[in-house]
Structure formats: structure tokens, C-alpha cells
Design an enzyme around this catalytic site. Structure first.
Site, PDB file in Angstrom:
ATOM      1  N   CYS A   8      44.631  34.994  39.501  1.00  0.00           N
ATOM      2  CA  CYS A   8      45.871  34.999  38.712  1.00  0.00           C
ATOM      3  C   CYS A   8      46.959  35.612  39.577  1.00  0.00           C
ATOM      4  O   CYS A   8      46.860  35.579  40.811  1.00  0.00           O
ATOM      5  CB  CYS A   8      45.682  35.717  37.378  1.00  0.00           C
ATOM      6  N   SER A  15      42.565  37.363  35.525  1.00  0.00           N
ATOM      7  CA  SER A  15      41.406  37.074  36.380  1.00  0.00           C
ATOM      8  C   SER A  15      40.305  38.134  36.316  1.00  0.00           C
ATOM      9  O   SER A  15      39.126  37.765  36.370  1.00  0.00           O
ATOM     10  CB  SER A  15      41.821  36.741  37.819  1.00  0.00           C
TER      11      SER A  15
HETATM   12  P1  4NP Z   1      47.826  38.825  35.608  1.00  0.00           P
HETATM   13  O1  4NP Z   1      49.084  39.480  34.842  1.00  0.00           O
HETATM   14  O2  4NP Z   1      48.407  37.857  36.613  1.00  0.00           O
HETATM   15  O3  4NP Z   1      47.096  38.145  34.516  1.00  0.00           O
HETATM   16  O4  4NP Z   1      47.077  39.976  36.239  1.00  0.00           O
HETATM   17  C1  4NP Z   1      50.139  40.089  35.514  1.00  0.00           C
HETATM   18  C2  4NP Z   1      50.019  41.392  35.922  1.00  0.00           C
HETATM   19  C3  4NP Z   1      51.074  42.013  36.556  1.00  0.00           C
HETATM   20  C4  4NP Z   1      52.267  41.328  36.773  1.00  0.00           C
HETATM   21  C5  4NP Z   1      52.352  40.005  36.375  1.00  0.00           C
HETATM   22  C6  4NP Z   1      51.296  39.397  35.749  1.00  0.00           C
HETATM   23  N1  4NP Z   1      53.348  41.973  37.393  1.00  0.00           N
HETATM   24  O5  4NP Z   1      54.406  41.347  37.519  1.00  0.00           O
HETATM   25  O6  4NP Z   1      53.217  43.124  37.813  1.00  0.00           O
END
Ligand code: 4NP
Length: 167
Positions: A8, A15
């Protein structure tokens, strides 16, 4: 043996949940099969961090402990480490595939829901959402994990010593 990596963006929500859920179900369904299951994020901001507390909480509710996982950034060498790299959404699949030219390796890349459920679509990012969004992601990842196991069972290679015929 099969090596699968879920990918992800941050590797702290979707993920690691996908990794934990798939690992738990696969251990039950495939006690005899050698598995390497991992996850990574295309972004490195959270590298070294545990999963988001909301992801840990929803997984714990269903008896899956993901609290020991640590975020890791996807690297081109992963094409050599895994058979299958499954992205949570189209943007992260495109990002993974951007590293492909010149990287070599055996990994097949695909969108998780497409590969497992035959349904083109994203596992939506719950990071900016609430507990109910994490619940919905959990349920979706659980059906995807069961479907992925069914699909891999159907193409299971027979390797002497490590495999038994499908039940
Ligand atoms: P993930 O979610 O891709 O499902 O782990 C996210 C976690 C953090 C961020 C974006 C999506 N972020 O921008 O920090």
C-alpha cells in the site's frame, strides 16, 4: 513455497492488515505449505513504525495480532524476493510497476482485489477515516484473503516433500 508481498502507500494500515489476515487464514488452511508473507509501502515516511493503532485494534478484535509488524518501504529488489506482489490500489500498483524496467525478478504484480476476487477496484485508504472505515477494510481484506487462497489452491504446484494434494 510461495512468497507474497502486499503493498500500500504507508505500510501502516492496509498492507499490514492484509499481511496479518492472510497469514492467519493461510496457516489454518495450509498448515503444510511453506509461505513467505510480507508487506511494504511505496512511501517511506513510516518506515520502522508499527501499524496504525486503529489497524492493530480492528485486527485484534478478530484475534489477529499485527502489532509486531514494522513498516518497510518497497524496493525494486522485492521483484526477486516474491512470487506475487499485490497492491491495494491502482496508484500503488502503478508505483510498483514504475520500478519494473531494469529490475528483473520473477514477481507477478497485480491489484489485490482483481487477482483474488476478479473485481477491479481499490482497497480504499482508511488513514483519514474512522474506526468504521478500518472495519470495512478488514472485512474486504478477509474475503480477499479467502479468495486468494482458493485461487492459489487451484494452481498449487506439486513439489515433493512440501505439498499435499488439495483437500
Ligand atoms: P496505508 O495508509 O497506505 O494503508 O498504510 C496510509 C498511511 C499513511 C499515509 C497514507 C496512507 N500517510 O500519508 O502518511
Amino acid at each position: 513455497m510461495i512468497a507474497i508481498q502486499f503493498v500500500c502507500l504507508g505500510n501502516i494500515c492496509r498492507s499490514p492488515m492484509a499481511e496479518g489476515i492472510f497469514t492467519a487464514i493461510a496457516r489454518e488452511r495450509w498448515p503444510e505449505r511453506d509461505l513467505i508473507i510480507a508487506s511494504a509501502g511505496t512511501g517511506g515516511w513510516h518506515a520502522g513504525n508499527p501499524p496504525d493503532p486503529r489497524a492493530c485494534a480492528v485486527a485484534a478484535q478478530y484475534g489477529v495480532d499485527i502489532s509486531q509488524l514494522r513498516a518497510r518501504r518497497f524496493q525494486p529488489d522485492d521483484f526477486h524476493r516474491y512470487d506475487l506482489i499485490l497492491a491495494m490500489d491502482a496508484a500503488n500498483l502503478a508505483e510498483v510497476n514504475r520500478y519494473r524496467p531494469g529490475a528483473g525478478g520473477r514477481a507477478q504484480t497485480a491489484l489485490y482485489l482483481d487477482y483474488a476476487l476478479g473485481r477491479v477496484g481499490d482497497v480504499e485508504d482508511p488513514y483519514y477515516g474512522g474506526a468504521e472505515d478500518f472495519e470495512a477494510v478488514y472485512a474486504l481484506l478477509e474475503s480477499a484473503a479467502r479468495a486468494l487462497i482458493d485461487r492459489l489452491d487451484a494452481v498449487r504446484p506439486i513439489t515433493p516433500g512440501t505439498m499435499r494434494p488439495a483437500q
